[in-house]
Structures are given as C-alpha cells and as structure tokens.
Design a protein around this motif. Structure first.
Motif, PDB file in Angstrom:
ATOM      1  N   THR A   1       0.812  -1.223   0.000  1.00  9.11           N
ATOM      2  CA  THR A   1       0.000   0.000   0.000  1.00  9.11           C
ATOM      3  C   THR A   1       0.843   1.270   0.000  1.00  9.11           C
ATOM      4  N   ASP A   2       2.152   1.133   0.067  1.00 12.13           N
ATOM      5  CA  ASP A   2       3.003   2.321   0.087  1.00 12.13           C
ATOM      6  C   ASP A   2       2.872   3.103  -1.224  1.00 12.13           C
ATOM      7  N   LYS A   3       2.903   4.430  -1.125  1.00 10.74           N
ATOM      8  CA  LYS A   3       2.728   5.258  -2.331  1.00 10.74           C
ATOM      9  C   LYS A   3       3.840   5.040  -3.345  1.00 10.74           C
ATOM     10  N   ASP A   4       5.001   4.564  -2.894  1.00  8.99           N
ATOM     11  CA  ASP A   4       6.122   4.350  -3.814  1.00  8.99           C
ATOM     12  C   ASP A   4       6.211   2.900  -4.301  1.00  8.99           C
ATOM     13  N   SER A   5       5.276   2.065  -3.885  1.00 14.20           N
ATOM     14  CA  SER A   5       5.312   0.664  -4.332  1.00 14.20           C
ATOM     15  C   SER A   5       4.877   0.561  -5.789  1.00 14.20           C
ATOM     16  N   LYS A   6       5.537  -0.330  -6.516  1.00 15.45           N
ATOM     17  CA  LYS A   6       5.267  -0.470  -7.955  1.00 15.45           C
ATOM     18  C   LYS A   6       5.238  -1.936  -8.336  1.00 15.45           C
TER      19      LYS A   6
END
Length: 921
Positions: A701-706
């Motif tokens: 759920t991290d905003k930087d996860s891809k």
C-alpha cells in the motif's frame, strides 16, 4: 534440448511440440488455492521407439499380462494405469507428472498416438479435501487417531498436564465454562476436577493432519515456543462416547419365580438386612434376577448374581447379601436404572381390604452404608375376593442416580406394613406351602441400566478423538496460515515435505539474483503503482460467537473482539479485503476476588446465572503456571487441594505483564481490571497484525510501491532454481518475484514476469503501557475496562442484574441479582440474590437469598429469606395438583405455587407469598 521421458524412456515427439507453465507466489501465500492438476494433450509419431514404449498397443491381436511391480512400459504397458513422466530441458527437470494414452489414430498405414500429459503439483489440501477433524472413513475409523493421548479425568492427570512438554498432547487450562460457581466461606474459588476440559495443542493437531495426508514439514515457526504454546480447548461438554457405553451396560432377567411369602421354619429365616426381608418388620424384599448371560447380558461383570442352583418351587434359601445387585466400578457415574416385574398374589384364606406397596430402585451408598430410594412405583391388589383367586400385575419403575465406587443398586419390593396385617411372609398361616394366607410371588421381569452419556465424571476415560470440533482439516490449516501469514513452499528435494515460515522469515531466507541482462529492453516494460491494485480497507478478524462475553462485545461494538482494521489513504479505491479465521476470540475476565484473569465461556442468557454452552472452536496461548493470589481450591473425590498457582491460557502470553497477543489487534473494551491482587496491569501491541501482517500491508500500500511487468530471457536453469524467496536485482533496484507466466521450455523465446518493488521492512518495535493510562499504543487506542457500572457510587457487573440506589457493591462474578437500596454488599460467586433494603451484606458463594424490607443484616448461608427484618421458614415449591399450604406461624414464607388448584393461607402479616403461576389459586 527438450525431451519428455516416460518411466525413464524417451518419448519421441513431433517437431515444434510445445506447451507452457505458470509459476506464482500466490501459490505460496494461499496454498489452498494452488492448482493441483493441469493437462495437455499431445500427439506423438508411431516411431519404432514409441511402438515399443506403448507395448505395440496398435496391434489388436496382441494381449499382454500386466505386472503392477514393473514399469508401465513395453510389454507391460497398461493404458488404464498411469505412467510417470518428466519434462527435461537442457538436462534440467522443469515439470513432472503422468501420462495417459487416450487414442491410437490410424490413417492408411500410418498412425499416431494421442497422449494426455497430466502435470501434478502435490498439495496437502487436495489430500485432506473436505474431511473433518472429527470425521470417520467408510469403515467407521477416525481419520485422526489421538488414542495415545486418551486419559482418565483425574486430579493427577490434570496436574501433570500443567508442566508436561508444551506442544505435545493436551493440557487442562483454567477456563470458566459456567459449570459451577462455588466459593469457600472465605471467598476462595473452588474448581472441581470435572469443571475442567482438556485443550489439545495446535501443533499436535497440525502434526496429525500432516501424517494423515502423507506429508511432513520443515518449519522454524512450527518448532518455536510461540507456536508450541497454542492450544485449542474442547468447547463442547465432555460426554461419554458410544464405545464406552456398551461396556457399562447390563440386563438381568428373572428366570425363576421368587416366593415372597415364607415360613418361620424355613432356614435361614432372614437373608441379610435389606437383602430379602427385614427381620424386624418383614416389609422389604430384594428382587432376584437370575439370568445375566442367556436372556440377559453383563458386559463388564457389573451385575452380581447368585449362581447356586435354585428350586423354582421353594422359597429362596440362599443368602442374597451382595448378590442380585449392580456394583459401581467407577469413581462416579450416572445411569438410568429400569425394571419391570410381574407380581402374582394368590388368596388362600379369608381376607379383606387391599394389599399394596411399591417397587423401588434402591441405591446403597458404600461410603455411609445408607439406603437411598431412587424411584418407586406403587402397586395395589384388592384381596377381598374369593379364596383361591389369583391376580397378576406388571409394575415398571425407572430412576436416574449417581453412584460411586462400590455403591450398589438393586430392585426391592416394599409391601404393606405389618401394622395393616399384610406382610410378605404371613407367618399367621404357616400350616403348609399352599396354605399361606396370601401367596406373593414375583414370576418374571428384568432389571437393566442405560448409562447417561451427556456428561463425564471424575475417573471416566477422556477420548480426545471423540471431542474434536466439527470443522474441516483444511479450515484449521488455512486459519493457522492466515493468523501468522505463513508462506508454504514445496521442498525441492522432497515433494512431500513443505517448507513453512512466516512471510518475513520466508523472504529473509532468500538470496539475490541479478536479472539485469535478462530483461528484454526492446519490449514494453509496464510499471504500475501498486496502490491501484490494492484495497481501501483491510480487516483481520476472528469469527463471531454467541457466548456471553463475545455477544456482549459484538452488541456493543458491532464486530468481533480482537480484530484489526487498517484503512489505506487512497482516494481511488473503495474495496475492502477481510481475512477471517475459523476460530472465535476468548475475552479475558477477572476471576474475582483474585489476581487470576481467565477466559469465561458460557451461555449468553444470564437470567439464572452462568450456564454451560457449546462454543465455536477457540485458540489460546498456554502460559503455564502463574501465581494465584489468593489460593484457589482444586477439588476431587479424594480431597481438596489449595493451589497458589493456576494454569493460565488466554490471548495474552501473560495477563498481567503481556509481551505477546494472539488477537489481531487491541479490543476497544476488555472485561477485567486491576484490583488489590493484580497490581498495575499492562497491555502490549505485539499482536498478530503488527508482528506478522504489518510489513506486507506496508509494502503493497506504500505510495512508492510499484509492479513491473516485462519480458525476460529465461533459461531452463533459471526455472530449475526458481525461488520466490530471492530478491531480483535489475539496474541496482530490488524486486520480488510475483508471477512467471507462460514459460515454454520447448522453444526459445521470452517469458513474461511480474515483480513487485521491494520496500525495506521496518522491524516492529512493540510497545507496553499500563492498562488505565489512556491514549494510544502505536496506532491503536488502549482498551477501556468494562467490567462494572459505576453510577451513584454503585459498582456492579452489567447485564448480570439490576441495581437501584447508592453505594452498593456487587462482585463481578455475581449473577441474577436485584438490589433496591443503599450500602448493600454481595460477595463474589453469589447468585439469585434479591435485596430490598439498606446496609445488608451477603457473603460470597451464596445462592437463593431474599431480603425484603430488611436492613443491616449479614447473610452467611444459602437459601435464606428475611421479611421485615425477620428470618423466614421457607416452604417447599408446589408443582401441579390440588395443593394446600397454610402459614400458621409468623415468619413463614411461601415462595411459589405452580399450576393446579392451590389454596394458600397466611395467618400473620409477616408471612409472604411471592409468586403464584397458573391454575386456580
């Protein structure tokens, strides 16, 4: 080079033959959803090698003998049996399975073989399917055999279990199941041996399931102290299993007529007190049932019969002491005893009136050498008729009774007393056998028992296999996997061995592989924010249940006790993902007055106090023996032991100073609080979510996860050593493998791979705070103690009774109470207490106390009533019929008149009638 080998022999295939395989970490996260079988139909040419491999099956004139102990190829080939197959690329095995020959297709003189390749991924869930923990096979045998843990329900076995090796077998934790609520006069709680139920170690359950499925495991987590300490208590009432019922049964049949009328000249004249006749009154006779082997049976030598040869035409002339009786061989048991007898009376003299009496079920208590009449049925004969008249009646009697070791139960005939002139041995007419004034005989009948099975007693055999919860094995496994976020992988060296670890430990065991130069940079490389693919809300929860404290929490909060809810800051997704396990939570409660904090699992209907109930399966942490202040009493048949420690189990590892919580999150309210015995209580946020799920949620759920989806040049060796624990390095960035899609070992090409950007895990720093300090512990709000209501100075447990007035103090374990007044006190463990007045004190452990218009009294015994300050004489409760109760003396109290046409009179104003229900009163 790629080849297919069948039973070690190469299978020739057409040029261009191919099919692909998929691999995914989802199979590791959710092993119950792993595909266990797939198939691919392939066509093979009729080469010389293939013809020999398939045993020249194309020739309709050939018939071969099949040997199951030989490889299924060549002349031994049987199309109805599977043949092992393996796909090997560049010398590396990339898939294993079986083949089945489906068709031989002939066109002219040419023909081809149509073969189905069936790939199999061994999966424990496919083995256990929908089988239940308590299930049986077609032969009636249990799937899971716990017979090595069968034991007797004894004080010694309970005590020994508390310090036995954790993780193996069973233990008896202290849980209040609502079976009793007794206290000593000093307020110390009493728990009887039969108040305890065993709990099976979860590791033992897991091991049995793996053994049944033919699997093993390698797991640091399953071998950890944390996992070994988990237990699943038996949540249903212990009962007598059917295989223990038959050995306790007997039936004795009367095969000889028994003459009840005797002569003084017959010796011996008496056959033992309460055996045949009572020599002082001649009123009672033991009935003798002689046959327990032909028409009757005695499965465990429980019925004692006199084996002497008897003359059916003479009275019984042998001492029946200790014969014709059932003898209890257990410390305690509960049976229904039944008897039907034929009584025959013949009138040989001029008589008038009625000959009457009863047929009784009698228990002779060995310890006190006293008689108890369990049940009786009346009989009556009109003997005013003609001389020579014979009459017969069949009398049935049935009664339930407890019996202890060496107690006797038998059937007796209790005839008209001597004062009425009718007694069984009519000595007044002893001129000959046929001239007895009234000839009384028992001419037939039977005596049998039926063990009552809905309860186990001290000394009974506990068979754990008969008390397993009615849930599927797969439900237990998946719930354990979900609780601790376990990842499961097949051992590459043993397909029947599973590697099982928590998610974080799973990835810690991986290595690093550099795929920088395997990436096809000339093809599309897709990068997506992982948040787009996730959910807005994550809920981790136990299952709801209907026992008192669970229902109370659910009604107050709208969800299960101990859940965790995580909300993600994302404006574009609205979905919710809920992870629910089969277990229900077990709120902890003060075992007042003490420092003991234990689960209390009993019926939600508290109108009449705590009552046992069947509950859903639970999972608890067994914390061993903790200090108990004050002592509690462990009561057994042999005595009463004061104990300064107690076998704790609950969702904390220690209820006073916890360092681990097997709830998913902190509850909003709890049902215990500090007292003078506990000292300051603490809570911790080292729960299931924070320890085992937090890093996963943070990563996805991290905003930087891809998520990267790209094509890679993968070789057979890459597939052979594929390990989802490994970190994949691409241009100095670290990724996790999520899926490998459509890998085809039969042709060179690219393979699609999905990877997730690694977010470095942050080691969770658990916190501990005082229970009543308020505020938050991490992101979780501290729970509020909710064990008592405090209004106008009153302190009392909610839902268990009602209080009106000021400064009343009601113990937390008191049930079914009503107080109207001020400064009243009810001690712990009391139930069914009514107080209308001020300044009264009811000591702990009492029941059925009523104080009406009464002030300043101290009650120290149960079944006490005061009205207008004066102690009352309590009348019995009447049920049905036409009853008359007169209270002629002051201080008499009539509680209940129930049904029928009843007359109730009181002479003085301080006599009271409380309830009249039904009938004409």
């Amino acid at each position: 080079m790629v080849e297919v080998r069948i039973e070690g022999r190469r299978l020739d295939v057409f040029e261009g033959f191919d099919f692909s395989f998929n691999y995914g970490v989802a199979d590791i996260r959710n092993p119950e959803k792993r595909s266990t079988e797939y198939s691919k139909t392939i066509k093979c040419p009729a080469t010389k090698s293939n013809d020999a491999l398939f045993g020249h099956i194309y020739d309709v004139n050939i018939s071969n003998n099949y040997n199951a102990n030989t490889s299924n190829i060549n002349v031994n080939f049987n199309p109805n049996k599977k043949a092992e197959a393996r796909v090997i690329a560049d010398g590396v095995e990339v898939m294993a399975g079986v083949v089945q020959l489906r068709k031989v297709i002939q066109k002219g003189h040419a023909y081809t073989y149509e073969v189905v390749f069936i790939g199999k991924l061994l999966n424990i869930f496919s083995k256990i399917a929908d089988k239940e923990l308590s299930g049986k096979d077609e032969n009636g045998l249990r799937y899971l055999d716990f017979s090595e843990y069968d034991h007797y329900l004894t004080y010694t076995n309970q005590v020994n279990s508390w310090t036995a090796t954790i993780g193996e077998g069973y233990v008896y934790p202290l849980i209040d199941w609502g079976t009793s609520s007794f206290y000593t006069s000093s307020g110390e709680r009493i728990y009887d041996v039969k108040d305890f139920r065993p709990a099976i170690y979860v590791k033992t359950l897991i091991d049995k399931i793996f053994d049944f499925a033919g699997f093993s495991y390698t797991s640091n987590f399953f071998d950890s102290t944390t996992f070994k300490s988990l237990i699943a208590p038996v949540t249903k009432k212990l009962n007598l299993p059917q295989n223990q019922v038959e050995p306790r049964q007997f039936k004795a049949v009367k095969s000889l007529p028994q003459i009840m009328s005797r002569f003084p000249s017959i010796s011996p004249n008496t056959f033992g007190n309460e055996q045949i006749f009572n020599p002082s009154t001649g009123e009672m006779a033991k009935l003798c049932f002689e046959d327990d082997s032909v028409l009757g049976f005695d499965n465990n030598n429980q019925y004692r019969v006199l084996y002497n040869s008897l003359n059916p035409f003479l009275p019984y002339t042998y001492d029946a002491t200790n014969n014709y009786i059932f003898v209890c061989q257990q410390p305690l048991r509960y049976d229904t005893f039944k008897s039907s007898i034929d009584i025959q009376v013949t009138k040989n003299a001029t008589l008038s009136g009625v000959f009457e009496g009863t047929v009784d079920v009698v228990r002779r208590v060995n310890a006190s050498q006293t008689i108890e009449v369990v049940a009786e049925t009346s009989f009556s004969f009109d003997i005013s008729g003609a001389i020579g008249q014979t009459q017969t009646q069949t009398v049935y009697v049935e009664g339930d009774t407890f019996s202890e070791n060496n107690d006797q139960v038998y059937i007796r005939l209790n005839s008209d007393p001597q004062a009425n002139g009718y007694k069984p041995d009519f000595r007044n007419s002893a001129s000959g056998l046929g001239n007895v004034a009234l000839d009384v005989r028992c001419t037939g009948g039977y005596f049998e028992n039926e063990p009552i099975t809905d309860e186990l007693f001290e000394g009974d055999l506990v068979t754990l296999s008969d008390h397993l919860p009615d849930i599927e094995m797969s439900e237990l496994l998946t719930s354990v996997f979900k609780m601790f976020n376990l990842y499961i992988e097949v051992d590459p060296d043993n397909e029947n061995n599973l590697l099982i670890e928590t998610r974080d430990d799973f990835y810690k065991a991986g290595g690093t592989k550099d795929w920088t130069y395997k990436l096809a940079r000339d093809k599309n490389i897709n990068l997506e924010p992982l948040g787009v693919l996730t959910d807005r809300e994550y809920i981790y929860t136990y299952s709801e249940d209907g026992d008192y404290y669970n229902e109370r929490y659910q009604n107050n909060r709208g969800h299960a006790y101990g859940r965790s809810r995580i909300e993600i800051d994302n404006d574009f997704v609205q979905s919710t993902k809920e992870v629910e396990v089969i277990f229900s939570p077990s709120p902890l409660v003060n075992d007042d007055p003490s420092n003991r904090i234990i689960p209390k699992i009993y019926d939600a209907d508290m109108e009449e106090g705590a009552k046992p109930t069947d509950a859903n399966i639970r999972i608890l942490y067994y914390g061993g023996l903790l200090t108990s202040d004050p002592v509690w009493h462990h009561k057994s048949i042999t005595g009463d032991t004061q104990r300064a420690t107690y076998p704790y189990a609950g969702h904390w590892d220690n209820p006073l100073t916890p360092t681990l919580d097997i709830n998913f999150g902190l509850p909003y309210e709890i049902y215990y609080q500090s007292n003078s015995y506990t000292g300051t209580l603490q809570v911790t946020n080292a729960n299931l979510y924070n320890l085992y799920h937090r890093n996963y949620i943070n990563e996805v759920t991290d905003k930087d996860s891809k998520v990267m989806t790209a094509l890679f040049y993968l070789e057979p060796t890459d597939i052979n050593i594929l390990d989802f624990r490994d970190q994949i390095v691409i241009d100095n960035s670290y990724w996790r493998l999520n899926r490998v899609m459509n890998y085809n070992p039969f042709k060179e090409g690219l393979t699609k791979v999905e990877l997730i950007k690694i977010k470095e895990p942050v080691t969770f720093q658990d916190g501990i705070k005082s229970l009543n300090s308020g505020g938050y512990l991490g992101h979780e709000r501290l729970p509020n103690p909710s064990t008592e209501i405090k209004t106008n100075g009153n302190k009392y447990p909610p839902f268990q009774g009602k209080v009106s007035g000021r400064e009343n103090s009601i113990g937390q374990s008191v049930t079914a109470f009503k107080v109207v007044g001020s400064n009243n006190t009810i001690g712990e463990g009391s139930k069914n207490v009514t107080i209308l007045g001020d300044g009264n004190e009811v000591k702990g452990g009492l029941h059925n106390v009523q104080l009406i218009n009464t002030n300043g009294v101290k009650i120290t015994k149960s079944n006490t009533t005061f009205v207008n300050g004066k102690e009352q004489e309590n009348r019995d409760i009447l049920e049905g019929g036409e009853n008359t109760v007169r209270a002629l003396n002051g201080g008499t109290n009539i509680f209940t008149v129930d049904g029928g046409e009843d007359i109730v009179q009181t002479q003085f104003s301080d006599s009271a009638i409380y309830i009249i229900q039904g009938g004409e009163n």
